[in-house]
Design a protein around this motif. Structure first.
Motif, PDB file in Angstrom:
ATOM      1  N   GLN B  90      37.325  36.311  22.278  1.00 32.71           N
ATOM      2  CA  GLN B  90      38.532  37.016  21.853  1.00 32.71           C
ATOM      3  C   GLN B  90      38.916  36.629  20.425  1.00 32.71           C
ATOM      4  OE1 GLN B  90      42.268  37.351  24.392  1.00 32.71           O
ATOM      5  NE2 GLN B  90      42.932  35.872  22.871  1.00 32.71           N
ATOM      6  N   ASN B  91      38.961  35.331  20.160  1.00 36.11           N
ATOM      7  CA  ASN B  91      39.508  34.922  18.881  1.00 36.11           C
ATOM      8  C   ASN B  91      38.546  35.145  17.724  1.00 36.11           C
ATOM      9  OD1 ASN B  91      41.676  34.352  20.390  1.00 36.11           O
ATOM     10  ND2 ASN B  91      41.419  32.134  20.389  1.00 36.11           N
ATOM     11  N   GLY B  94      38.563  38.838  17.199  1.00 43.83           N
ATOM     12  CA  GLY B  94      39.872  39.140  16.632  1.00 43.83           C
ATOM     13  C   GLY B  94      39.894  38.872  15.134  1.00 43.83           C
ATOM     14  N   THR B 119      46.891  46.014  24.922  1.00 41.28           N
ATOM     15  CA  THR B 119      47.783  44.870  25.102  1.00 41.28           C
ATOM     16  C   THR B 119      49.115  45.281  25.732  1.00 41.28           C
ATOM     17  OG1 THR B 119      46.776  43.949  23.138  1.00 41.28           O
ATOM     18  CG2 THR B 119      48.796  42.919  23.880  1.00 41.28           C
ATOM     19  N   ILE B 177      42.881  41.345  22.873  1.00 43.05           N
ATOM     20  CA  ILE B 177      42.288  41.061  21.577  1.00 43.05           C
ATOM     21  C   ILE B 177      43.211  41.475  20.431  1.00 43.05           C
ATOM     22  CG2 ILE B 177      41.036  43.222  21.197  1.00 43.05           C
ATOM     23  CD1 ILE B 177      38.659  41.148  20.513  1.00 43.05           C
ATOM     24  N   GLY B 178      44.124  42.410  20.700  1.00 43.19           N
ATOM     25  CA  GLY B 178      45.034  42.860  19.659  1.00 43.19           C
ATOM     26  C   GLY B 178      45.929  41.764  19.123  1.00 43.19           C
ATOM     27  N   PRO B 180      45.437  38.176  18.693  1.00 43.98           N
ATOM     28  CA  PRO B 180      44.872  37.380  17.600  1.00 43.98           C
ATOM     29  C   PRO B 180      44.553  38.239  16.384  1.00 43.98           C
ATOM     30  CG  PRO B 180      43.319  37.551  19.420  1.00 43.98           C
ATOM     31  CD  PRO B 180      44.624  38.068  19.911  1.00 43.98           C
ATOM     32  N   MET B 181      44.097  39.466  16.634  1.00 47.23           N
ATOM     33  CA  MET B 181      43.773  40.345  15.501  1.00 47.23           C
ATOM     34  C   MET B 181      44.993  40.545  14.605  1.00 47.23           C
ATOM     35  SD  MET B 181      42.760  44.357  15.520  1.00 47.23           S
ATOM     36  CE  MET B 181      44.465  44.825  15.764  1.00 47.23           C
TER      37      MET B 181
END
Lengths: 452, 309
Positions: B90-91, B94, B119, B177-178, B180-181
């Protein structure tokens, strides 16, 4: 100084984050209580006038029924309650169901708060036994009609010593196999009666390839235990004989009957739809209803679903026995009953209703409105649904038993019923052997259970 | 400092009034239940519903009794795997998405919105959608793989012991994922263009500029993302419960701290709840999360250099 303050503030903030994020355990209790309130409100509203009106004779009394069967609301309102009110002028009945998953918690809250209805729908065994022991359910030993039920029928709502009954048995569910008649005709096989024939039929379907031989998934785990293990098992452990032997401790899950049941289940693996490990119960139901499968390990409650959805002719056959002519056993599981709130304001009216529940009139209406839920009364009921007729006819040919994990054996931790889910699913998935399943089930039971 | 000016300043009631709503609501709904939960974990409950003080017995039981500790360790290590997958997949994705977004492009705002969209969806919907996508009976997953010639790779991932947890982790990654992005995106936007230009003039490639200049500058955000992921993952419950139920099958392969807590506290099916042991599991969750937060505060927060840009 300023730096320390900023740091302290940051630390506080993070702690707050942790606190928010950690589940605050006692919190759900108040939410359950509040969730129960909206549903109790009408109960209060309906019982209050009843109280006020019991004094002047001739005015109607209102009874409220607590239940988890919200699917059956229409049947109660349109068929069952009008029939009762017709023969009992002066008593009005309100059916007030809660969602099945909330029922136990909501009912407990209502009973403790004194706002529960007059009649309580009883779950089998320990759930209702606890309510009786706490004094929430009235003793029903002297109720007219209780003698019309067999001991097995009453066993789910009776004290461990078999002395005090506290709910009137309403219905049981029977396990067996539902089959696609069109598929059987096309492939040219006959309904199997023995294990060998059962496996031959499965092989025939596998060879033909048009239909998935056996439709079941293991994703929800309970199907493997309930429609698998408890379905075919009674023939192995001889029904009540084996069930009581487990309670007495004279038989163990490592003994042949149980290991053989799992071994038979392990064979199913090759006949299930591809990816059965991730198939959930409703998906398996839909898949069979679409006519893609030949045999479906079933509970009798599935009849209603397939009556609504399946476009093909379907029938049912009972769990196969080892050799032709062997005594057969079926799982005829006591599932639902009705008891009386011991603090009911209208005990006489409530008793009148319970007595009516024990009559053939009720059995007839109930069993026909809900094919798949069979009355537990000794008197015979004329069922109109042919598949339901087939299921109930097994009671005469075979000996009935209930699921072996329900009485007494699921009181401790690890819980036997939940262990059977896990182990049966793992056996069908092929991740453990039948022998390992037997060992684990027995080891879990040995941890807390002292045979009686 | 006894000046006339200070004397005229009376007790700052307005501060109390402004703080009161938050403090009261927070105390009643968070702090008191939390403390009560910790208190409950020090008691055992008898059959007749009396609470008896047991000290740390419940914790000893949870950590040493063969049955309890096996279940606890299983849930804990599953949770660690769940967290590692989030950290790695994920990170890092992201961060990649954020740097792509910063780089520009015409459809930037469209992508930003699309990637963030899952999210805000309910976890129940996410669980349902992915259950359908991955369903071996009617899932689109298998047909998509077949279309690109990889049909043989398809397996009922959600039902197999080895793949169920990673699959669920990736579903959760897809959903969240949104976050950390967006955090990385904002941090990267905050880096002045002059710095990058100067680096370019000095001959740094895009790659070098990212790792030597941009990444060190967003390190504080990396820490925040890590601790948010940690806290979120060790509290996760809803996705597993939605897809696999409280029994977290097959064979408890998807059991994490949240589902373990739920099953212990509320019970499931014929198993009755055990509030005291449930509170103990919750207490352990608090300790685990606290440990992570302390590491963050004392080992990371203090050492990482922040720059005023």
């Amino acid at each position: 100084m300023k730096k320390v303050f900023v740091f302290a503030l940051l630390a506080l903030g993070i702690l707050a984050l942790v606190a928010c994020a950690t589940p605050a355990t006692p919190a759900p209790a108040p939410t359950q209580a509040t969730a129960a309130q909206p549903t109790t409100a009408p109960a209060q509203a309906t019982t209050a006038p009843a109280q006020a009106t019991t004094a002047p004779a001739g005015e109607p009394v209102t009874l409220t029924i607590e239940s988890w069967r919200n699917d059956d609301l229409k049947i109660w309102q349109d068929q069952i309650i009008p029939a009762f009110e017709k023969s009992h002028p002066g008593i009005k009945v309100v059916f007030q169901p809660t969602a099945p998953t909330e029922y136990n918690a909501a009912l407990n809250t209502k009973l403790e708060g004194g706002t529960a209805g007059d009649l309580i729908t009883c779950r089998p065994f320990d759930n209702s036994l606890t309510l009786y022991q706490k004094g929430f359910l009235a003793k029903l030993n002297d109720l007219k009609g209780m003698s019309d039920f067999s001991d097995v029928a009453k066993s789910a709502w009776i004290t461990d010593d078999g002395k005090d009954a506290f709910c009137v048995p309403m219905a049981s569910v029977i396990h067996g196999f539902i089959y696609n008649q069109d598929a059987f005709d096309k492939v040219g096989v006959k309904v199997p009666t023995t294990e060998a024939e059962f496996n031959q039929v499965l092989d025939a379907f596998k060879k033909d390839g048009t239909y998935t031989p056996l439709v079941m998934g293991t994703a929800d785990q309970w199907e493997a235990a309930t429609m698998g293990f408890q379905n075919i098992g009674p023939n192995f452990w001889k029904g009540e004989e084996g069930r009581n032997a487990l309670i007495k401790g004279t038989e163990k899950f490592t003994d042949p009957p149980y290991v053989d049941t799992w071994a038979e289940l392990a064979k199913w693996k090759d006949y299930l739809p591809a990816g059965y490990e991730a198939i959930k119960y409703p998906d398996a139901q839909s898949y069979f209803a679409l006519g893609k499968g030949a045999i479906y390990p079933a509970g009798s409650w599935d009849i209603t679903t397939f009556n609504d959805q399946a476009k093909f002719k379907f029938g049912a056959f009972k769990p196969p026995v080892e050799n032709a002519g062997d005594q057969c056993y079926i799982s005829d599981h006591t599932d639902i009953a009705l008891g009386m709130n011991s603090k009911s304001k209208n005990p006489d009216a409530a008793k009148a209703f319970l007595e009516w529940v024990a009559t053939p009139e009720f059995a007839n209406i109930y069993s026909n409105a809900l094919p798949g839920f069979f009355t537990l009364q000794n008197t015979k009921v004329d069922l109109k649904d042919p598949v339901a007729q087939e299921f109930v006819s097994w009671r005469e040919q075979c000996k009935s038993t209930i699921r072996n994990s329900y009485q007494i054996l699921s009181r401790g931790d690890p819980n036997l019923e939940n262990e059977l889910w896990r182990l049966s699913a793992a056996v069908v998935n092929g991740t453990i052997t039948p022998e390992e399943a037997g060992k684990e089930a027995q080891a879990g039971l040995d941890k807390w259970y002292k045979p009686q | 400092m006894q000046t006339p000016h200070a004397k005229s300043r009376s007790f700052p009631f307005h501060i109390v009034i402004f703080l009161a709503p938050a403090v009261i609501v927070y105390t009643v709904f968070m702090i008191i239940p939390l403390i009560d939960s910790l208190r409950l974990s020090l008691f055992t409950i008898t059959d007749d519903k009396r609470e008896i003080f047991a000290g740390l017995n419940n914790y000893v039981l949870l950590l040493t009794d063969p049955k309890w500790s096996a279940a606890f360790q299983n849930a804990f290590w599953n949770n660690v795997k769940f967290f590692i997958i989030h950290m790695v997949v994920q990170n890092s994705i992201g961060l990649l998405l954020a740097s792509l977004l910063v780089a520009g492009g015409r459809a930037r705002s469209v992508y930003r919105t699309l990637i963030f969209a899952p999210t805000v969806l309910s976890v129940v919907i996410i669980g349902f959608i992915w259950n359908l996508i991955l369903s071996p009976l009617w899932g689109v997953g298998e047909s998509v793989l077949k279309a690109v010639g990889l049909g043989a790779l398809f397996a009922p991932w959600l039902g197999l012991a080895w793949s169920a947890l990673p699959t669920l982790s990736l579903i959760s990654v897809w959903q969240f994922i949104g976050i950390p992005m967006l955090l990385f995106y904002v941090a990267l936007l905050g880096i002045p263009e002059e710095l990058i230009e100067a680096a370019r003039v000095d001959g740094a490639s895009g790659w070098t500029a990212f790792w030597r200049i941009k990444f060190p500058l967003i390190l504080p955000t990396v820490g925040i993302v890590a601790i948010l992921t940690f806290v979120g993952n060790f509290n996760a419950f809803d996705l597993i419960y939605t897809v696999k139920g409280a029994q977290a099958g097959p064979q408890f392969a998807t059991d994490i701290m949240g589902t373990f807590f739920y099953r212990t506290f509320f019970g499931s099916q014929l198993q009755l709840g055990n509030p005291a042991m449930g509170a103990t599991v919750a207490g352990m969750m608090l300790l685990i999360i606290l440990a992570g937060v302390i590491v963050y505060l004392f080992l990371w927060q203090r050492r990482v250099a922040t720059y005023d840009l």
